[in-house]
Design a protein around this motif. Structure first.
Motif, short mmCIF file in Angstrom:
data_model
loop_
_atom_site.label_atom_id
_atom_site.label_comp_id
_atom_site.label_asym_id
_atom_site.label_seq_id
_atom_site.Cartn_x
_atom_site.Cartn_y
_atom_site.Cartn_z
N GLN A 1 7.04 6.03 1.62
CA GLN A 1 6.54 6.92 0.56
C GLN A 1 5.28 5.64 0.56
O GLN A 1 3.72 6.75 -0.60
CB GLN A 1 6.68 6.90 -0.79
CG GLN A 1 8.02 7.87 -1.08
CD GLN A 1 9.22 7.83 -0.62
OE1 GLN A 1 9.64 6.69 -0.80
NE2 GLN A 1 9.76 8.21 0.42
N GLY A 2 4.63 4.77 1.25
CA GLY A 2 3.62 4.41 0.99
C GLY A 2 3.37 3.40 -0.21
O GLY A 2 1.81 2.79 -0.84
N LYS A 3 4.07 2.81 -0.65
CA LYS A 3 4.11 2.12 -1.99
C LYS A 3 4.42 0.47 -1.64
O LYS A 3 5.21 0.20 -0.98
CB LYS A 3 4.81 2.72 -3.25
CG LYS A 3 5.08 3.43 -4.32
CD LYS A 3 6.14 3.80 -5.22
CE LYS A 3 5.90 4.98 -5.86
NZ LYS A 3 6.71 5.28 -7.21
N VAL A 4 3.38 -0.34 -2.10
CA VAL A 4 3.24 -1.99 -1.94
C VAL A 4 4.93 -2.02 -2.41
O VAL A 4 5.10 -2.05 -3.70
CB VAL A 4 2.06 -2.25 -2.34
CG1 VAL A 4 2.14 -3.57 -1.81
CG2 VAL A 4 0.94 -1.29 -1.39
N GLU A 5 5.25 -2.47 -0.95
CA GLU A 5 6.50 -3.62 -2.11
C GLU A 5 6.55 -5.32 -1.35
O GLU A 5 6.72 -6.08 -3.10
CB GLU A 5 7.93 -3.41 -1.28
CG GLU A 5 7.86 -1.78 -0.76
CD GLU A 5 9.25 -1.18 -0.21
OE1 GLU A 5 9.86 -2.33 0.56
OE2 GLU A 5 10.23 -0.72 -0.67
N LEU A 6 5.37 -5.81 -0.67
CA LEU A 6 5.33 -6.71 -0.07
C LEU A 6 3.66 -6.60 -0.39
O LEU A 6 3.44 -6.37 0.32
CB LEU A 6 6.47 -7.72 0.86
CG LEU A 6 7.45 -7.79 0.30
CD1 LEU A 6 8.58 -8.41 1.40
CD2 LEU A 6 8.03 -9.15 -0.81
N VAL A 7 2.58 -8.41 -0.80
CA VAL A 7 1.99 -8.71 -0.30
C VAL A 7 1.14 -9.84 -0.08
O VAL A 7 2.22 -10.45 -1.04
CB VAL A 7 0.93 -7.40 -1.17
CG1 VAL A 7 1.45 -8.47 -2.91
CG2 VAL A 7 -0.76 -8.41 -0.89
N THR A 8 0.55 -10.25 1.40
CA THR A 8 0.22 -11.64 1.29
C THR A 8 -0.60 -12.98 -0.46
O THR A 8 -1.14 -11.39 -0.63
CB THR A 8 -0.45 -12.30 2.27
OG1 THR A 8 -1.18 -11.45 2.95
CG2 THR A 8 0.72 -11.26 3.45
N ASN A 9 -1.03 -13.58 -0.25
CA ASN A 9 -1.80 -14.13 -1.07
C ASN A 9 -2.77 -13.97 -0.04
O ASN A 9 -4.51 -13.77 -1.25
CB ASN A 9 -1.26 -15.94 -1.40
CG ASN A 9 -0.68 -15.66 -2.14
OD1 ASN A 9 0.33 -14.77 -2.75
ND2 ASN A 9 0.31 -16.76 -1.56
N GLY A 10 -3.68 -13.77 0.56
CA GLY A 10 -4.92 -13.37 1.17
C GLY A 10 -4.96 -11.76 0.85
O GLY A 10 -6.38 -12.29 1.38
N THR A 11 -4.24 -11.12 1.08
CA THR A 11 -4.32 -9.69 0.48
C THR A 11 -4.91 -9.84 -0.29
O THR A 11 -5.89 -9.10 -0.28
CB THR A 11 -3.13 -8.89 0.64
OG1 THR A 11 -2.41 -8.94 2.29
CG2 THR A 11 -3.48 -7.47 0.82
N CYS A 12 -4.58 -10.36 -1.21
CA CYS A 12 -4.74 -10.37 -2.68
C CYS A 12 -6.41 -10.91 -3.06
O CYS A 12 -6.92 -10.18 -4.04
CB CYS A 12 -3.91 -11.04 -3.90
SG CYS A 12 -2.02 -10.12 -3.98
N SER A 13 -6.42 -11.65 -2.06
CA SER A 13 -7.98 -12.42 -2.60
C SER A 13 -8.96 -11.43 -2.24
O SER A 13 -10.48 -11.37 -2.19
CB SER A 13 -8.09 -13.53 -1.95
OG SER A 13 -7.28 -14.68 -2.49
N LEU A 14 -8.62 -11.06 -0.79
CA LEU A 14 -9.40 -10.11 -0.53
C LEU A 14 -9.77 -8.52 -1.03
O LEU A 14 -11.02 -8.74 -1.12
CB LEU A 14 -9.14 -9.46 1.31
CG LEU A 14 -8.59 -10.05 2.61
CD1 LEU A 14 -8.11 -10.20 3.10
CD2 LEU A 14 -10.20 -10.74 3.31
N LEU A 15 -8.57 -7.95 -1.24
CA LEU A 15 -8.90 -7.43 -2.35
C LEU A 15 -9.51 -7.53 -3.51
O LEU A 15 -9.51 -6.35 -4.92
CB LEU A 15 -7.94 -6.07 -2.73
CG LEU A 15 -6.98 -5.44 -1.81
CD1 LEU A 15 -5.99 -4.81 -1.03
CD2 LEU A 15 -8.03 -4.72 -0.25
N ALA A 16 -9.38 -8.66 -4.45
CA ALA A 16 -9.90 -9.25 -5.68
C ALA A 16 -9.09 -8.98 -6.27
O ALA A 16 -9.48 -8.46 -7.21
CB ALA A 16 -11.17 -8.90 -5.94
#
Length: 308
Positions: free
Chosen positions: A80-95
């Motif tokens: 359905q397009g919901k985020v289940e896992l995310v990397t720390n680098g992604t969090c830094s990129l998206l602030a």
């Protein structure tokens, strides 16, 4: 997305800070206004693109003397397009923090144009058990900047029987650290006092602590979790996170958070028309009294006295 003059100027300031750090993969979404700020946005995007292209070219031509930093954007979504896992680098990129992404629709972080592209293309790919494609997507950071990038999209069946999953990946090239950090390349001995609390930090540990540093700067309005929970999110232990951060940045995590909140507050008091209550709230202070007391302890004046 808000499009007031103050918000547009804040995005320009954030963009300049990212460029100063060597991050040339952000842009600012142009507005439909025809004024000086809109002209500045266009010129800044052009300059950013030129500098970024020059650095990347130089890196490939002279890789030994021009280090590159490859930053990975990586998320796992359900069908359905919901985020289940995310990397720390992604969090830094998206602030943003992991909790701000997990459970949300990925389209919430896209421009309207990319939302339409995603909805149209993914209908076809989700009809197959396995599929791969490349989509050009524009993701919006927490600061209102745009990450416009070709993203590798892979659809697959999860081995645990939980159905289809979507893997979204992309790579960003950066110049890396613009200034000499003085950190050793291999390992760093961390001590507190003379012989106590010895910790060995690998290069990966140092990068992890830098991510915590950036995450704090990008989320001054939010309260940090406990050190134990933060360490768990970052894939390390509380001991290494606590003493490693203090050795690298010379202060504790929570003291650094308070210092940066106060520093940003002082800048806003001196150079903005925001009310003191607004400044306190947007920098994570729960009450005006607490904000005023902490500010006076740091700068010797209350916020009211500084502005007056």
């Amino acid at each position: 997305m808000p499009n007031t003059d103050d918000f547009r100027v804040k995005r320009i300031q954030k963009m300049l800070l990212e460029m100063a750090k060597g991050n040339f993969f952000y842009t600012i979404e142009p507005s439909d206004k025809n004024d000086n700020i809109a002209s500045l946005v266009v010129m800044l995007n052009m300059v950013n693109e030129e500098i970024g292209a020059a650095f990347i070219h130089q890196g490939f031509a002279n890789a030994h003397n021009t280090p590159q930093c490859i930053i990975q954007l990586s998320l796992i979504l359900n069908s359905q397009g919901k985020v289940e896992l995310v990397t720390n680098g992604t969090c830094s990129l998206l602030a943003c923090m992991p909790k701000d992404l997990i459970g949300k629709q990925i389209t919430e972080f896209m421009t309207e144009k990319s939302q339409k592209t995603w909805s149209k293309k993914m209908i076809k790919h989700l009809k197959r058990d396995r599929s791969e494609t490349v989509l050009f997507l524009e993701l919006i950071t927490n600061d209102g900047l745009i990450l416009a990038q070709d993203c590798q999209i892979s659809v697959y069946q999860a081995l645990d029987g939980s159905g289809q999953k979507i893997l979204l990946n992309s790579v960003f090239f950066s110049k890396g650290e613009p200034f000499e950090t003085g950190l050793p390349k291999n390992k760093l001995k961390v001590t507190k006092g003379i012989k106590e609390h010895k910790v060995t930090l690998s290069q990966e540990d140092i990068e992890m602590i830098r991510e915590v540093h950036d995450m704090i700067l990008n989320n001054l309005d939010k309260d940090l979790p406990s050190l134990k929970d933060l360490a768990l999110q970052m894939g390390t232990n509380e001991y290494k996170l606590k003493y490693g951060f203090k050795q690298i940045y010379g202060t504790t995590i929570f003291r650094f958070l308070t210092q940066e909140r106060l520093r940003k507050s002082k800048t806003l008091i001196q150079h903005s028309n925001l009310s003191l209550k607004e400044i306190a709230y947007m920098n994570g202070f729960k009450s005006a009294a607490h904000f005023s007391r902490a500010f006076r302890d740091k700068y010797g004046k209350t916020p009211t006295e500084l502005r007056g």
